[in-house]
Scaffold this motif. Structure first.
Motif, PDB file in Angstrom:
ATOM      1  N   MET A   1      14.542  -7.739  -5.551  1.00  0.00           N
ATOM      2  CA  MET A   1      13.109  -7.599  -5.805  1.00  0.00           C
ATOM      3  C   MET A   1      12.797  -6.161  -6.190  1.00  0.00           C
ATOM      4  O   MET A   1      13.419  -5.226  -5.719  1.00  0.00           O
ATOM      5  N   ALA A   2      11.827  -5.996  -7.048  1.00  0.00           N
ATOM      6  CA  ALA A   2      11.443  -4.657  -7.510  1.00  0.00           C
ATOM      7  C   ALA A   2      10.747  -3.884  -6.396  1.00  0.00           C
ATOM      8  O   ALA A   2      10.175  -4.474  -5.474  1.00  0.00           O
ATOM      9  N   GLN A   3      10.802  -2.566  -6.507  1.00  0.00           N
ATOM     10  CA  GLN A   3      10.165  -1.724  -5.501  1.00  0.00           C
ATOM     11  C   GLN A   3       8.657  -1.703  -5.726  1.00  0.00           C
ATOM     12  O   GLN A   3       8.199  -1.519  -6.846  1.00  0.00           O
ATOM     13  N   LYS A   4       7.914  -1.833  -4.647  1.00  0.00           N
ATOM     14  CA  LYS A   4       6.467  -1.739  -4.755  1.00  0.00           C
ATOM     15  C   LYS A   4       6.012  -0.293  -4.671  1.00  0.00           C
ATOM     16  O   LYS A   4       5.017   0.081  -5.254  1.00  0.00           O
ATOM     17  N   ILE A   5       6.756   0.529  -3.936  1.00  0.00           N
ATOM     18  CA  ILE A   5       6.441   1.959  -3.813  1.00  0.00           C
ATOM     19  C   ILE A   5       7.643   2.740  -4.311  1.00  0.00           C
ATOM     20  O   ILE A   5       8.769   2.498  -3.891  1.00  0.00           O
ATOM     21  N   LYS A   6       7.381   3.673  -5.237  1.00  0.00           N
ATOM     22  CA  LYS A   6       8.445   4.446  -5.853  1.00  0.00           C
ATOM     23  C   LYS A   6       8.200   5.934  -5.663  1.00  0.00           C
ATOM     24  O   LYS A   6       7.093   6.353  -5.320  1.00  0.00           O
ATOM     25  N   LYS A   7       9.221   6.728  -5.938  1.00  0.00           N
ATOM     26  CA  LYS A   7       9.116   8.188  -5.888  1.00  0.00           C
ATOM     27  C   LYS A   7       8.062   8.624  -6.896  1.00  0.00           C
ATOM     28  O   LYS A   7       8.023   8.138  -8.030  1.00  0.00           O
ATOM     29  N   GLY A   8       7.173   9.535  -6.469  1.00  0.00           N
ATOM     30  CA  GLY A   8       6.115  10.031  -7.349  1.00  0.00           C
ATOM     31  C   GLY A   8       4.786   9.315  -7.189  1.00  0.00           C
ATOM     32  O   GLY A   8       3.765   9.783  -7.678  1.00  0.00           O
ATOM     33  N   ASP A   9       4.766   8.173  -6.488  1.00  0.00           N
ATOM     34  CA  ASP A   9       3.515   7.441  -6.248  1.00  0.00           C
ATOM     35  C   ASP A   9       2.661   8.182  -5.221  1.00  0.00           C
ATOM     36  O   ASP A   9       3.179   8.832  -4.323  1.00  0.00           O
ATOM     37  N   THR A  10       1.345   8.046  -5.351  1.00  0.00           N
ATOM     38  CA  THR A  10       0.425   8.558  -4.345  1.00  0.00           C
ATOM     39  C   THR A  10       0.143   7.418  -3.373  1.00  0.00           C
ATOM     40  O   THR A  10      -0.209   6.320  -3.795  1.00  0.00           O
ATOM     41  N   VAL A  11       0.344   7.703  -2.079  1.00  0.00           N
ATOM     42  CA  VAL A  11       0.164   6.671  -1.061  1.00  0.00           C
ATOM     43  C   VAL A  11      -0.833   7.123  -0.002  1.00  0.00           C
ATOM     44  O   VAL A  11      -1.097   8.311   0.152  1.00  0.00           O
ATOM     45  N   VAL A  12      -1.394   6.157   0.728  1.00  0.00           N
ATOM     46  CA  VAL A  12      -2.311   6.390   1.842  1.00  0.00           C
ATOM     47  C   VAL A  12      -1.599   5.945   3.109  1.00  0.00           C
ATOM     48  O   VAL A  12      -0.977   4.882   3.139  1.00  0.00           O
ATOM     49  N   ILE A  13      -1.691   6.750   4.170  1.00  0.00           N
ATOM     50  CA  ILE A  13      -1.057   6.421   5.449  1.00  0.00           C
ATOM     51  C   ILE A  13      -1.962   5.465   6.214  1.00  0.00           C
ATOM     52  O   ILE A  13      -3.146   5.736   6.399  1.00  0.00           O
ATOM     53  N   LEU A  14      -1.396   4.349   6.677  1.00  0.00           N
ATOM     54  CA  LEU A  14      -2.179   3.301   7.339  1.00  0.00           C
ATOM     55  C   LEU A  14      -2.198   3.414   8.854  1.00  0.00           C
ATOM     56  O   LEU A  14      -3.119   2.916   9.496  1.00  0.00           O
ATOM     57  N   SER A  15      -1.168   4.041   9.451  1.00  0.00           N
ATOM     58  CA  SER A  15      -1.138   4.121  10.906  1.00  0.00           C
ATOM     59  C   SER A  15      -0.409   5.371  11.356  1.00  0.00           C
ATOM     60  O   SER A  15       0.305   6.000  10.586  1.00  0.00           O
ATOM     61  N   GLY A  16      -0.613   5.725  12.623  1.00  0.00           N
ATOM     62  CA  GLY A  16       0.040   6.893  13.193  1.00  0.00           C
ATOM     63  C   GLY A  16      -0.870   8.099  13.244  1.00  0.00           C
ATOM     64  O   GLY A  16      -2.074   8.005  12.961  1.00  0.00           O
ATOM     65  N   LYS A  17      -0.298   9.252  13.586  1.00  0.00           N
ATOM     66  CA  LYS A  17      -1.096  10.467  13.771  1.00  0.00           C
ATOM     67  C   LYS A  17      -1.713  10.974  12.470  1.00  0.00           C
ATOM     68  O   LYS A  17      -2.711  11.685  12.503  1.00  0.00           O
ATOM     69  N   ASP A  18      -1.155  10.595  11.329  1.00  0.00           N
ATOM     70  CA  ASP A  18      -1.664  11.038  10.031  1.00  0.00           C
ATOM     71  C   ASP A  18      -2.459   9.949   9.310  1.00  0.00           C
ATOM     72  O   ASP A  18      -2.623   9.996   8.089  1.00  0.00           O
ATOM     73  N   LYS A  19      -2.965   8.980  10.048  1.00  0.00           N
ATOM     74  CA  LYS A  19      -3.706   7.863   9.454  1.00  0.00           C
ATOM     75  C   LYS A  19      -4.851   8.374   8.581  1.00  0.00           C
ATOM     76  O   LYS A  19      -5.605   9.258   8.981  1.00  0.00           O
ATOM     77  N   GLY A  20      -4.966   7.822   7.373  1.00  0.00           N
ATOM     78  CA  GLY A  20      -6.037   8.202   6.457  1.00  0.00           C
ATOM     79  C   GLY A  20      -5.638   9.280   5.465  1.00  0.00           C
ATOM     80  O   GLY A  20      -6.283   9.437   4.434  1.00  0.00           O
ATOM     81  N   LYS A  21      -4.591  10.042   5.762  1.00  0.00           N
ATOM     82  CA  LYS A  21      -4.135  11.086   4.840  1.00  0.00           C
ATOM     83  C   LYS A  21      -3.441  10.446   3.647  1.00  0.00           C
ATOM     84  O   LYS A  21      -2.965   9.314   3.717  1.00  0.00           O
ATOM     85  N   SER A  22      -3.378  11.188   2.567  1.00  0.00           N
ATOM     86  CA  SER A  22      -2.650  10.696   1.407  1.00  0.00           C
ATOM     87  C   SER A  22      -1.734  11.789   0.885  1.00  0.00           C
ATOM     88  O   SER A  22      -1.948  12.976   1.152  1.00  0.00           O
ATOM     89  N   GLY A  23      -0.704  11.393   0.186  1.00  0.00           N
ATOM     90  CA  GLY A  23       0.250  12.345  -0.361  1.00  0.00           C
ATOM     91  C   GLY A  23       1.181  11.656  -1.337  1.00  0.00           C
ATOM     92  O   GLY A  23       1.128  10.436  -1.522  1.00  0.00           O
ATOM     93  N   GLU A  24       2.045  12.447  -1.949  1.00  0.00           N
ATOM     94  CA  GLU A  24       2.971  11.926  -2.949  1.00  0.00           C
ATOM     95  C   GLU A  24       4.312  11.602  -2.293  1.00  0.00           C
ATOM     96  O   GLU A  24       4.806  12.350  -1.455  1.00  0.00           O
ATOM     97  N   VAL A  25       4.903  10.494  -2.684  1.00  0.00           N
ATOM     98  CA  VAL A  25       6.207  10.094  -2.171  1.00  0.00           C
ATOM     99  C   VAL A  25       7.265  10.994  -2.813  1.00  0.00           C
ATOM    100  O   VAL A  25       7.365  11.063  -4.031  1.00  0.00           O
ATOM    101  N   THR A  26       8.034  11.712  -1.965  1.00  0.00           N
ATOM    102  CA  THR A  26       9.070  12.595  -2.484  1.00  0.00           C
ATOM    103  C   THR A  26      10.447  11.944  -2.440  1.00  0.00           C
ATOM    104  O   THR A  26      11.340  12.348  -3.181  1.00  0.00           O
TER     105      THR A  26
END
Length: 105
Positions: free
Chosen positions: A1-26
Motif C-alpha cells: 500500500m502507498a504511504q499516506k504520510i511522506k517525508k516533507g509533508d506538513t502534519v498536525v500532532i493529534l495526541s501527546g504533550k505536543d498536541k495541536g502543534k504542526s511541523g514538517e516530517v523529516t
C-alpha cells in the motif's frame, strides 16, 4: 500500500504533550510505523564531556512519534485531515479528504 504520510509533508500532532502543534516530517521509519517531525517531541539528553565533545552539555533531539498520532495538514487551511487516493490522468495521487485538494508529493 502507498504511504499516506511522506517525508516533507506538513502534519498536525493529534495526541501527546505536543498536541495541536504542526511541523514538517523529516524522516519516516516504515518498519516501526513512526515519523520524526521537526520541532516536535524534542528530548534532552545530558552528555558528559568527552574527547570528541569536550564541552559536554545538553543535547536536544527530535524523537520519533507513532504515525497514528499525526495527521496530514490540509493544504487549504492547515487543519488535520485524512488522506484518500485517487487516479488522475493515469497516476495515483493523494487527496485531502476534508477539502478535496491535491497533496503535493
Amino acid at each position: 500500500m502507498a504511504q499516506k504520510i511522506k517525508k516533507g509533508d506538513t502534519v498536525v500532532i493529534l495526541s501527546g504533550k505536543d498536541k495541536g502543534k504542526s511541523g514538517e516530517v523529516t524522516r519516516v521509519i516504515r518498519s516501526d510505523d513512526k515519523v520524526v517531525v521537526s520541532g516536535v517531541n524534542v528530548h534532552a539528553r545530558h552528555r558528559k564531556p568527552t574527547q570528541v565533545n569536550p564541552q559536554g552539555g545538553i543535547e536536544r533531539k527530535e524523537a520519533p512519534l507513532h504515525i497514528s498520532n499525526v495527521a496530514l495538514a490540509d493544504p487549504k487551511d492547515g487543519s488535520a485531515t485524512r488522506v484518500r487516493f485517487e487516479e488522475r490522468d493515469g497516476k495515483k495521487v493523494r487527496i485531502a479528504v476534508k477539502s478535496g485538494e491535491l497533496i503535493n508529493g
